[in-house]
Motif scaffolding. Structure first.
Motif, PDB file in Angstrom:
ATOM      1  N   MET A 293       0.923  -1.289  -0.027  1.00 19.44           N
ATOM      2  CA  MET A 293       0.032   0.053   0.103  1.00 19.44           C
ATOM      3  C   MET A 293       0.965   1.278  -0.137  1.00 19.44           C
ATOM      4  SD  MET A 293      -2.941  -1.120   0.061  1.00 19.44           S
ATOM      5  CE  MET A 293      -4.206   0.078   0.584  1.00 19.44           C
ATOM      6  N   VAL A 294       0.512   2.153  -1.212  1.00 19.58           N
ATOM      7  CA  VAL A 294       1.340   3.206  -0.968  1.00 19.58           C
ATOM      8  C   VAL A 294       0.495   4.451  -0.496  1.00 19.58           C
ATOM      9  CG1 VAL A 294       2.682   5.092  -2.562  1.00 19.58           C
ATOM     10  CG2 VAL A 294       2.791   2.571  -2.923  1.00 19.58           C
ATOM     11  N   VAL A 295       0.827   5.119   0.526  1.00 20.45           N
ATOM     12  CA  VAL A 295       0.009   6.301   1.187  1.00 20.45           C
ATOM     13  C   VAL A 295       0.755   7.392   0.893  1.00 20.45           C
ATOM     14  CG1 VAL A 295      -1.254   6.773   3.394  1.00 20.45           C
ATOM     15  CG2 VAL A 295      -0.248   4.594   3.123  1.00 20.45           C
ATOM     16  N   GLU A 296       0.112   8.302   0.163  1.00 15.37           N
ATOM     17  CA  GLU A 296       0.584   9.724  -0.093  1.00 15.37           C
ATOM     18  C   GLU A 296      -0.170  10.660   0.800  1.00 15.37           C
ATOM     19  OE1 GLU A 296       0.091  11.042  -4.204  1.00 15.37           O
ATOM     20  OE2 GLU A 296      -0.480  12.963  -3.540  1.00 15.37           O
ATOM     21  N   VAL A 297       0.937  11.319   1.590  1.00 17.56           N
ATOM     22  CA  VAL A 297       0.411  12.409   2.490  1.00 17.56           C
ATOM     23  C   VAL A 297       0.933  13.836   2.076  1.00 17.56           C
ATOM     24  CG1 VAL A 297       0.654  10.774   4.441  1.00 17.56           C
ATOM     25  CG2 VAL A 297       2.369  12.099   3.701  1.00 17.56           C
ATOM     26  N   MET A 298       0.485  14.865   2.857  1.00 23.63           N
ATOM     27  CA  MET A 298       0.764  16.038   2.255  1.00 23.63           C
ATOM     28  C   MET A 298       2.257  16.419   2.782  1.00 23.63           C
ATOM     29  SD  MET A 298      -2.471  18.598   2.850  1.00 23.63           S
ATOM     30  CE  MET A 298      -3.675  18.566   1.474  1.00 23.63           C
ATOM     31  N   GLY A 299       2.760  17.490   2.115  1.00 22.21           N
ATOM     32  CA  GLY A 299       4.231  17.948   2.209  1.00 22.21           C
ATOM     33  C   GLY A 299       4.769  18.130   0.868  1.00 22.21           C
TER      34      GLY A 299
ATOM     35  N   ALA B  31      11.041 -11.809   0.906  1.00 23.01           N
ATOM     36  CA  ALA B  31      12.046 -12.937   1.481  1.00 23.01           C
ATOM     37  C   ALA B  31      12.236 -13.143   2.704  1.00 23.01           C
ATOM     38  CB  ALA B  31      13.486 -12.476   0.754  1.00 23.01           C
ATOM     39  N   ARG B  32      11.807 -12.423   3.741  1.00 25.39           N
ATOM     40  CA  ARG B  32      11.703 -12.628   5.179  1.00 25.39           C
ATOM     41  C   ARG B  32      10.261 -13.066   5.389  1.00 25.39           C
ATOM     42  NH1 ARG B  32      11.718  -8.867   8.857  1.00 25.39           N
ATOM     43  NH2 ARG B  32      11.428  -6.968   7.803  1.00 25.39           N
ATOM     44  N   GLY B  33       9.228 -13.262   4.653  1.00 22.33           N
ATOM     45  CA  GLY B  33       8.069 -13.545   4.672  1.00 22.33           C
ATOM     46  C   GLY B  33       7.144 -12.835   5.107  1.00 22.33           C
ATOM     47  N   LYS B  34       7.386 -11.435   5.111  1.00 22.01           N
ATOM     48  CA  LYS B  34       6.549 -10.419   5.228  1.00 22.01           C
ATOM     49  C   LYS B  34       5.730 -10.073   3.744  1.00 22.01           C
ATOM     50  CE  LYS B  34       7.575  -9.671   9.270  1.00 22.01           C
ATOM     51  NZ  LYS B  34       6.463 -10.121  10.477  1.00 22.01           N
ATOM     52  N   PHE B  35       4.884 -10.615   3.684  1.00 24.11           N
ATOM     53  CA  PHE B  35       4.192 -10.397   2.175  1.00 24.11           C
ATOM     54  C   PHE B  35       3.348  -9.175   1.958  1.00 24.11           C
ATOM     55  CE2 PHE B  35       4.442 -14.975   3.285  1.00 24.11           C
ATOM     56  CZ  PHE B  35       5.435 -15.338   2.306  1.00 24.11           C
ATOM     57  N   PHE B  36       3.472  -8.298   2.962  1.00 25.50           N
ATOM     58  CA  PHE B  36       2.795  -6.946   2.613  1.00 25.50           C
ATOM     59  C   PHE B  36       3.959  -5.796   3.127  1.00 25.50           C
ATOM     60  CE2 PHE B  36       2.145  -5.067   6.977  1.00 25.50           C
ATOM     61  CZ  PHE B  36       2.260  -6.234   7.671  1.00 25.50           C
ATOM     62  N   SER B  37       3.381  -4.826   2.617  1.00 27.10           N
ATOM     63  CA  SER B  37       4.399  -3.671   3.051  1.00 27.10           C
ATOM     64  C   SER B  37       3.581  -2.294   2.837  1.00 27.10           C
ATOM     65  CB  SER B  37       5.599  -3.356   2.024  1.00 27.10           C
ATOM     66  OG  SER B  37       6.529  -4.504   1.899  1.00 27.10           O
ATOM     67  N   ILE B  38       4.023  -1.286   3.722  1.00 32.43           N
ATOM     68  CA  ILE B  38       3.517   0.181   3.538  1.00 32.43           C
ATOM     69  C   ILE B  38       4.858   1.017   3.158  1.00 32.43           C
ATOM     70  CG2 ILE B  38       2.542   2.085   5.193  1.00 32.43           C
ATOM     71  CD1 ILE B  38       0.489  -0.557   5.093  1.00 32.43           C
ATOM     72  N   VAL B  39       4.167   1.591   2.336  1.00 28.09           N
ATOM     73  CA  VAL B  39       5.131   2.838   1.937  1.00 28.09           C
ATOM     74  C   VAL B  39       4.517   4.170   2.138  1.00 28.09           C
ATOM     75  CG1 VAL B  39       6.376   3.869  -0.274  1.00 28.09           C
ATOM     76  CG2 VAL B  39       6.173   1.414  -0.112  1.00 28.09           C
ATOM     77  N   VAL B  40       5.053   4.812   2.655  1.00 29.62           N
ATOM     78  CA  VAL B  40       4.473   6.440   2.815  1.00 29.62           C
ATOM     79  C   VAL B  40       5.337   7.499   2.122  1.00 29.62           C
ATOM     80  CG1 VAL B  40       4.040   8.364   4.467  1.00 29.62           C
ATOM     81  CG2 VAL B  40       3.787   5.831   5.355  1.00 29.62           C
ATOM     82  N   VAL B  41       4.666   8.215   1.092  1.00 25.35           N
ATOM     83  CA  VAL B  41       5.381   9.131   0.414  1.00 25.35           C
ATOM     84  C   VAL B  41       4.896  10.450   0.593  1.00 25.35           C
ATOM     85  CG1 VAL B  41       3.810   8.616  -1.677  1.00 25.35           C
ATOM     86  CG2 VAL B  41       6.171   9.717  -2.014  1.00 25.35           C
ATOM     87  N   ALA B  42       5.652  11.436   0.709  1.00 23.78           N
ATOM     88  CA  ALA B  42       5.105  12.925   0.435  1.00 23.78           C
ATOM     89  C   ALA B  42       4.756  13.379  -0.873  1.00 23.78           C
ATOM     90  CB  ALA B  42       6.213  13.784   1.127  1.00 23.78           C
TER      91      ALA B  42
END
Ligand code: F6P
Length: 343
Positions: free
Chosen positions: A164-170, A210-221
């Motif tokens: 999930m890529v979360v776009e925030v203000m900035g 590869a570590r078995g974490k099949f989801f990720s969160i990316v925060v982008v300004a």
């Protein structure tokens, strides 16, 4: 004294708390007559006012937005702007004006001060990147909203094995992204201060998988840029009276690139104005109240051409000239700290 107040630029939770505090102390302690100008500098150009008595400020400390409404009006864009402002000061027998706003609104305040008008500034930006002060009110609220969004996105990302890529203000600085990213346990935080290295981002996401974490969160300004492109991503070619473009869309671009390069299903969420809406946090209500009190005290101390400023734990005054035009970037040590949790 007769003291005016206006709010200019993008709104920000806590504006009403600033107005309330300045009017309360002005009226009760200094015996001032307070008036509000509606919709920022437009209200001064058009002499559009409202009485700010104790009734007008009752029950607003918890309310977002601004009872005076706002606009991005630039007095310098109007050939007769200065004359109209001077005429409004005269028509209202104004002794001083408190301008609450960011670099643009306070830039106008500085010009008016140089033209001989008595103006005091209060710094305001959700982006928290104004020079001359340590923290702006409204930032804490935005960070809390973004953090809650990240918390919620975690569970759905995990359920679907998605990025999930979360776009925030900035716009020019990534304060909201850095704070909400750290608080929300984001895996990657991308800010305008550093160009996005797509390969590095994708490597981090692959390492997690590869570590078995099949989801990720990316925060982008919203103001972050891809290394290969020099421009910020915008939603429209339109510019406001200060020449600012409408940012938005880097999250979507990024998610397309991530999916293409990693094969991981990726979705983008743009938080947008949700971060600016609704009630301010208790922290912001207190900070905004302190800014309002400081501003009216500055008026009575004759500290014109200056801006209320938080320095460490103390409210003080700094010359507008020193504070403006100095975009305050995210502390590199804080950003570095967030990298411990990347990948
Ligand atoms: O400068 C504050 C800010 O919230 C930026 O982060 C954003 O780009 C901009 O205002 C958007 O403002 P608006 O959509 O109200 O013009």
């Amino acid at each position: 004294m007769r003291v005016g107040i206006l709010t200019g630029g993008g709104d920000c939770p806590g504006l009403n708390a600033v107005i309330r505090a300045a009017v309360r102390k002005g009226t009760m302690v200094y015996n001032d007559n307070m008036i509000g100008f509606l919709e920022g500098w437009r209200g001064v150009l058009e002499n559009n006012t409202q009485v700010l008595d104790l009734d007008a400020i009752a029950g607003i400390v918890h309310r977002g937005g601004t009872i005076l409404r706002t606009s991005r009006t630039n007095v310098a864009k109007y050939p007769d702007g200065l004359d109209r402002v001077k005429a409004t000061f005269k028509a209202n027998n104004l002794d001083a004006l408190i301008a609450i706003g960011g670099d643009d609104t306070l830039g106008v305040a500085l010009k008016l001060h140089k033209a001989g008008l008595k103006v005091v500034g209060v710094p305001k930006t959700i982006d928290n990147d104004l020079g001359g002060t340590d923290f702006c009110f409204g930032f804490d609220t935005a960070v809390n909203i973004a953090t809650e969004a990240i918390d919620r996105l975690h569970t759905t990302a995990e359920a679907h094995n998605r990025v999930m890529v979360v776009e925030v203000m900035g716009r020019d600085a990534g304060w909201i992204a850095t704070y909400s990213g750290i608080a929300g346990g984001a895996d990657v935080i991308l800010v305008p201060e550093y160009e996005i290295d797509l390969e590095n981002v994708c490597d981090m996401l692959k390492r997690r998988a590869a570590r078995g974490k099949f989801f990720s969160i990316v925060v982008v300004a919203e103001g972050a840029k891809m290394a290969a492109q020099s421009d910020q991503v915008t939603t429209s070619a339109k510019v406001d009276e200060f020449g600012h473009v409408r940012l938005g869309g880097i999250g979507t671009r990024l998610s397309e690139e991530i999916e293409k390069r990693t094969g991981f299903e990726t979705r983008a969420v743009i938080l947008g104005h949700i971060q600016r809406g609704g009630s301010p946090t208790a922290f912001d209500r207190v900070l905004a109240t302190r800014y309002g009190i400081q501003a009216i005290d500055m008026v009575h101390n004759g500290e014109f051409g200056q801006m209320a400023s938080l320095q460490g734990q103390k409210l003080t005054a700094v010359p507008l000239e020193q504070a403006l035009g100095k975009n305050r970037k995210v502390d590199p040590d804080l950003y570095k700290l967030s990298e411990v949790f990347s990948g």
